[in-house]
Scaffold this active site. Structure first.
Site, PDB file in Angstrom:
ATOM      1  N   THR A 166       0.991  -1.235   0.011  1.00 41.16           N
ATOM      2  CA  THR A 166       0.121   0.058   0.057  1.00 41.16           C
ATOM      3  C   THR A 166       0.936   1.220   0.266  1.00 41.16           C
ATOM      4  OG1 THR A 166      -1.381   1.398   1.410  1.00 41.16           O
ATOM      5  CG2 THR A 166      -0.127  -0.164   2.686  1.00 41.16           C
ATOM      6  N   ASP A 167       0.160   2.485  -0.603  1.00 42.34           N
ATOM      7  CA  ASP A 167       1.037   3.623  -0.448  1.00 42.34           C
ATOM      8  C   ASP A 167       1.070   4.350   1.117  1.00 42.34           C
ATOM      9  OD1 ASP A 167      -1.620   4.604   0.006  1.00 42.34           O
ATOM     10  OD2 ASP A 167      -1.697   6.091  -1.444  1.00 42.34           O
ATOM     11  N   GLU A 168       0.387   3.386   2.038  1.00 42.30           N
ATOM     12  CA  GLU A 168       0.477   4.164   3.411  1.00 42.30           C
ATOM     13  C   GLU A 168       1.553   3.910   4.077  1.00 42.30           C
ATOM     14  OE1 GLU A 168      -3.329   3.413   5.504  1.00 42.30           O
ATOM     15  OE2 GLU A 168      -4.420   3.002   3.455  1.00 42.30           O
ATOM     16  N   TYR A 209      -1.660  -0.529  11.114  1.00 41.27           N
ATOM     17  CA  TYR A 209      -1.803  -1.252   9.669  1.00 41.27           C
ATOM     18  C   TYR A 209      -0.657  -0.898   8.787  1.00 41.27           C
ATOM     19  CZ  TYR A 209      -3.208  -1.626   4.793  1.00 41.27           C
ATOM     20  OH  TYR A 209      -3.208  -1.941   3.367  1.00 41.27           O
ATOM     21  N   LYS A 262       2.524  -3.461   7.063  1.00 48.04           N
ATOM     22  CA  LYS A 262       2.645  -3.701   5.573  1.00 48.04           C
ATOM     23  C   LYS A 262       4.170  -3.078   5.269  1.00 48.04           C
ATOM     24  CE  LYS A 262       0.032  -4.573   2.878  1.00 48.04           C
ATOM     25  NZ  LYS A 262      -0.345  -6.039   2.388  1.00 48.04           N
TER      26      LYS A 262
END
Ligand code: NAD
Ligand code: TYD
Length: 350
Positions: free
Chosen positions: A131-133, A156, A160
């Site tokens: 994810t870009d997060e 989260y 990741k």
């Protein structure tokens, strides 16, 4: 026949990836491995479940012995790893579940792949979906590139980020062929109604308040899920070993503007008076540590692999609303179960 393991294939993005691969590659056998958490739903794959090149395996990636046994039994040629705990709000109330599945689960898959592939590693591929997060939060300007330093800020995104590092470590340490992609927020059919867009569609439909965290000024980049699945197909087949690709929609919205757009579409589709749904907008307590802005620079993917989003947001959001309105039973089945308890806990003030 190539044997491809797709993990998390009963979830939102995974189900679109499984369908695309099963239909596009009759010479691949697709194994969908999923433990069916609250987010996993085999209804998402009803239309392809009887295809001869598709099998479902119910298993938990946190179970190392099971992963080793499955890799031994099936001798997968490639892995596309999507299985994860995926919702930021749940990670705030239960971080450990994210550590177990997203970190430990990923290591279990890497270990099983490494043990089985052994000397023939160079013909295999472990593709990790991220994810870009992991890049943290942007201010008003700037974009995440593949070289942006990791700065995850929620349980989260930290889990990741940790799994991304481990995938790269297996590449550098053991020579495992890997690719990683980091994508922005997806939307589209089959998304679990805990995420902003399907939750709001469901609430508007039922004339319930639409909960907007803080002032609704946070910005996300949104990509239609099938465009993500197409990018995954391209990266799996043409991505370079050891590389990372950012995937994004070039489509930034503040949450409040996005919800106003959604309300407009819903008013139209439900035959309601213009402005009726927007009255449901309710500002609620902000998410803890709420990242302000995500935005992706997808130049590498567009230049190297010739990918670009196929849909404008206006078209994508209409398709999405149409799907949810046409699939009431899918939605009803979800919101009648544990969802009610989750909703009460998360949105108790509403
Ligand atoms: P999802 O929550 O809809 O689906 C996750 C799937 O993984 C479910 O089917 C679930 O049953 C399965 N799963 C969870 N724990 C498991 C375990 N221990 N063993 C086996 N299966 C397990 O998630 P999604 O939104 O489809 O996201 C898929 C992947 O894409 C995730 O890795 C996520 O981090 C990543 N991603 C999501 C987005 C997004 O906007 N949704 C954006 C970028 C990246
Ligand atoms: P979400 O769909 O949970 O995705 P992510 O947190 O991974 O970006 O949330 C998208 C944005 O919408 C995010 O800024 C949080 C916000 N949001 C709300 O304002 N209200 C809600 O009820 C939810 C679920 C999200």
């Amino acid at each position: 026949m190539k044997k491809i393991l797709i993990t998390g294939g009963a979830g939102f993005i995974g189900s679109h990836v499984v369908r695309l691969f099963v239909e596009k590659y009759p010479d691949y056998h697709i194994y969908n491995l999923d433990v069916l958490t609250y987010a996993g739903n085999l209804e998402n794959l009803k239309d392809i479940e009887s295809k001869s090149n598709y099998s479902f395996i119910k298993a938990d990636i946190t179970d190392a012995d099971k992963m080793n046994a499955l890799f031994n039994e099936y001798q997968f040629d490639g892995v596309i790893h999507l299985a994860a705990e995926s919702h930021v709000d749940r990670s705030i109330s239960d971080p450990l579940a994210f550590i177990k599945t997203n970190i430990l689960g990923t290591v279990n898959l890497l270990n099983a792949a490494r043990a089985t592939w052994n000397e023939q590693m160079q013909d295999k591929l472990f593709y990790h979906i991220s994810t870009d997060e992991v890049y943290g939060s942007l201010g008003e300007t700037g974009l995440f590139t593949e070289t942006t330093a990791y700065d995850p800020r929620s349980p989260y995104s930290s889990s990741k980020a940790s799994s991304d590092h481990l995938v790269r470590a297996y590449h550098h340490t053991y020579g495992m062929p890997v690719v990683i992609s980091n994508c922005s927020n997806n939307y589209g059919p089959n998304q679990f109604p805990e995420k902003l867009i399907p939750l709001s569609i469901n609430n508007i439909k039922n004339k319930k308040p639409i909960p907007i965290y803080g002032k609704g000024e946070n910005i996300r980049d949104w990509l239609y899920v099938l465009d993500h699945a197409r990018a995954i197909d391209m990266i799996y087949h043409q991505g370079k070993n050891g590389e990372t690709y950012n995937i994004g929609g070039i489509n930034e919205w503040t949450n409040i503007d996005l919800i106003h757009k959604l309300c407009e579409v819903m008013d139209q589709k439900l035959g309601r008076e213009k402005g009726e749904s927007a009255k449901l907008i309710t500002f609620v307590k902000d998410r803890a540590g709420h990242d302000m802005r995500y935005a992706i620079d997808a130049t590498k993917l567009t230049q190297e692999l010739n990918w670009e989003p196929s849909l404008q947001f206006e078209e994508g959001i209409e398709k999405t609303v149409d799907w949810y309105l046409a699939n009431e039973e899918w939605l009803e089945n979800i919101i009648s179960g544990d969802y009610e308890n989750y909703y009460k806990k998360q949105y108790n003030e509403l």
